[in-house]
Design an enzyme around this catalytic site. Sequence first.
Site, PDB file in Angstrom:
ATOM      1  CG  HIS A  43       7.294   1.183  -5.281  1.00 26.57           C
ATOM      2  ND1 HIS A  43       7.644   0.465  -4.622  1.00 26.57           N
ATOM      3  CD2 HIS A  43       6.148   0.871  -6.011  1.00 26.57           C
ATOM      4  CE1 HIS A  43       6.766  -0.551  -4.748  1.00 26.57           C
ATOM      5  NE2 HIS A  43       5.938  -0.326  -5.500  1.00 26.57           N
ATOM      6  CG  ASP A  48       4.787  -2.258  -8.674  1.00 34.34           C
ATOM      7  OD1 ASP A  48       5.423  -2.512  -7.339  1.00 34.34           O
ATOM      8  OD2 ASP A  48       4.220  -1.810  -9.003  1.00 34.34           O
ATOM      9  CG  ASP A 101       2.609  -1.245  -3.326  1.00 31.27           C
ATOM     10  OD1 ASP A 101       1.554  -1.731  -2.734  1.00 31.27           O
ATOM     11  OD2 ASP A 101       2.777  -1.602  -4.700  1.00 31.27           O
ATOM     12  CG  HIS A 153       5.175  -6.019  -3.750  1.00 27.73           C
ATOM     13  ND1 HIS A 153       6.076  -5.104  -3.551  1.00 27.73           N
ATOM     14  CD2 HIS A 153       4.371  -5.148  -4.600  1.00 27.73           C
ATOM     15  CE1 HIS A 153       6.141  -3.820  -4.155  1.00 27.73           C
ATOM     16  NE2 HIS A 153       5.236  -4.048  -4.904  1.00 27.73           N
TER      17      HIS A 153
END
Length: 749
Positions: free
Chosen positions: A88, A90, A200, A411
Amino acid sequence: MMFALSKAEIAQLDSVVYTLTRDLEVLYELADRLIPDQRGYQALYTANQMINTIISGDDSGAVVLAKQYFSKGNGTRCHTLAAIGNCHIDSAWLWPFSETKRKVARSFASQLKIMEDYPEHIFVASQAQQWAWCKEYFSELFDRVKLQVAAGKFLPVGSTWTEMDGNIPSGESFIRQFFFGQKFYQTEFGVTCKEFWLPDTFGYSAQIPALMRHMGLQRFLTQKMSWSLINKFPHHNFIWEGLDGSTVLAHFPPGDSYHMFLTVEEALWTQQNLRDKGRSSVSAFLFGYGDGGGGPTQDMLERRQRLANTDGCPKIQMMTPDDLFTQLESEQHNFCRWVGELFLELHNGTYTTQAAMKKLCRQAEFAIRDAELLLSFAVAFLGPSAAATLLQQSMLELEVAWKKVLLNQFHDVLPGSGIGIIYPQAEQYYTEALTTASDISNLAIDAIFGASGTTSPAVINSLQWPREEVIKTIEGAEEYMLVSAPPVGYSFLTPITPSTPVSINEVDGVFILDNGLVHAEINSLGLLVSLKVTGDGRDVFKKEDSTQLSGNQIIIYDDEPLYWDAWDIMDYHLETPKVVNDLNSGFNLTPVSIVESGPLIAKLSWGVDLGSSSTFSQDIELSASSPILTFNNTVTWHEDHKVLKAVFDTNVQSSKANFDIQFGHLERPTHMNTSWDSARYEVCGHKWADISEPEWGFTIFNDSKYGWMARGQQLSLSLLRSPKAPDYFADMKDHAFKYGVMPHTGKMP
């Protein structure tokens, strides 16, 4: 920066010692977590025997003892954890996009090495944008990754271009996320993802099930709902139903995380925390360093091997997402149903933080939509050859523009929760997308009108209903014209005489505006003290018992979150209101004055100093033929931990309010009957919100805001925040935005 190398060492791995340290680590965790259970004592006794054997100099004997212990399997009814490696990354957060590209390379390369040493390893990566970066900047690495994709070990998941915000993007943006994500995976790997993978993000729109089904997806995975501050979500496996009745299978990994490390503690917690015990036999267990990337490590894979089938723990088996969801689908008849949005009871300050991101996003979504619409018209007007040339080039440019917008919807970018360095580049991407949309719109307009031989000025209406509006005839000049255009069409620039000119009068310090559709009264402080449909007796702000309510209260609140500054706005901020357009507030206010007096536009203006270096000015406009009273705002904002809102205390009695979302609208309660209701003090909506009784009501519109509150008869719109972390200067600049209000009779329009 310069660093001096003072020492370098070379070491050789002792594989036997490494194996023993991993054995003892897991045995210690089992003993620590399972004692006083007999299985805990067995682990402790085995570890003690191993230590004695090692002390005696027999390392290989200690290895045998460990193998004997771990070979004792689990029961057949034991819960299974589907171990899925992930990292994951970002796309931007505490680092810019440029650093993410390097994170992708480092993470992907390390996972290829892990797969060489542990052939059972399964690794997944979402966000097609990150795969595309790998291809563009690290082509040799990408070729090696493709081999493992073909082998079924290195798997693209999620279907989308980025892991976007789950609330703010438009419905069309959601569709484009899926479209461009799947297009990349299909083109590069011949793979179509089967799931929406969004672990997330800060809440999930009630339209997501419908959008997923539209794209052929029926599987959804996330874990962020475990962060809710007030109420614990009741399921980890459930059928999620959207606004139109569309349903998907939803799974939340019960470990409440996407970066676990395959420890005994995590495995036992995952099993204990599962909210659907007895209803499902398998749960996702997402392991690997995440957020900043990295992914699984050798130590994690070693622990996984020992815990694969160890008595006292759930089974931990490597699985692909497809294997996991296939097993869940076989059990979904056991699952409960959840209808509507998945509201995260935290991080609702992200609907407002970094206002420029929201405004540019809204503008880009509208501009690209209009460009595509005009392009389709132009193709119909042109001959085959010219149409093909225009379409081919324009579609390539629009794809690039869309991908810039979609990347910015990540996000931590669109919600405003990243460091300051990422936003100049994000603004540049939006600006480039807007320029592309404008250029293509102009090309399309030239093609449309050139084909017809028309040179007369015209107005174009890209919406699906007829419009009659006042426009400026010369940009920057106060010269107006009332014009009309048919649905999804154009008309030549022909002025219309309004059936009822706008009037404005001042009576005892109250300014009365009327255009035959709307009757509004504004006092000298800029407060809206009366609003009704012209000719109708029901007033939004005046009660029959002569109680006086008001709208357009500009209120500033203290905004000191408990945990996450840019992310959160807590309910206790509502205890600190300061109405800035109130005589007793102490703010330096310039009272309302008339700027335009009709017949096409009536305009009032006022302003107030919010602080030593913050100012707020507002033009209030009513146009001929418009049912909307508009508030144009210019703000210089340099506050510290404050939130600014426009609040409307209405005379409308309703237990629910409606909020515009992607391709629909959502009802939410205006009361606080339950803890679930009270947690929705700050909610996400798009272009409008409405509070209505069966036969009349009140609507607020806006051009770039997403944070709303509906409590009792009060409806409010969040305008600006001033968090200090992770971007100390977030929103410390000039802002321009507008909102409008409309009374209406009958049901919500």
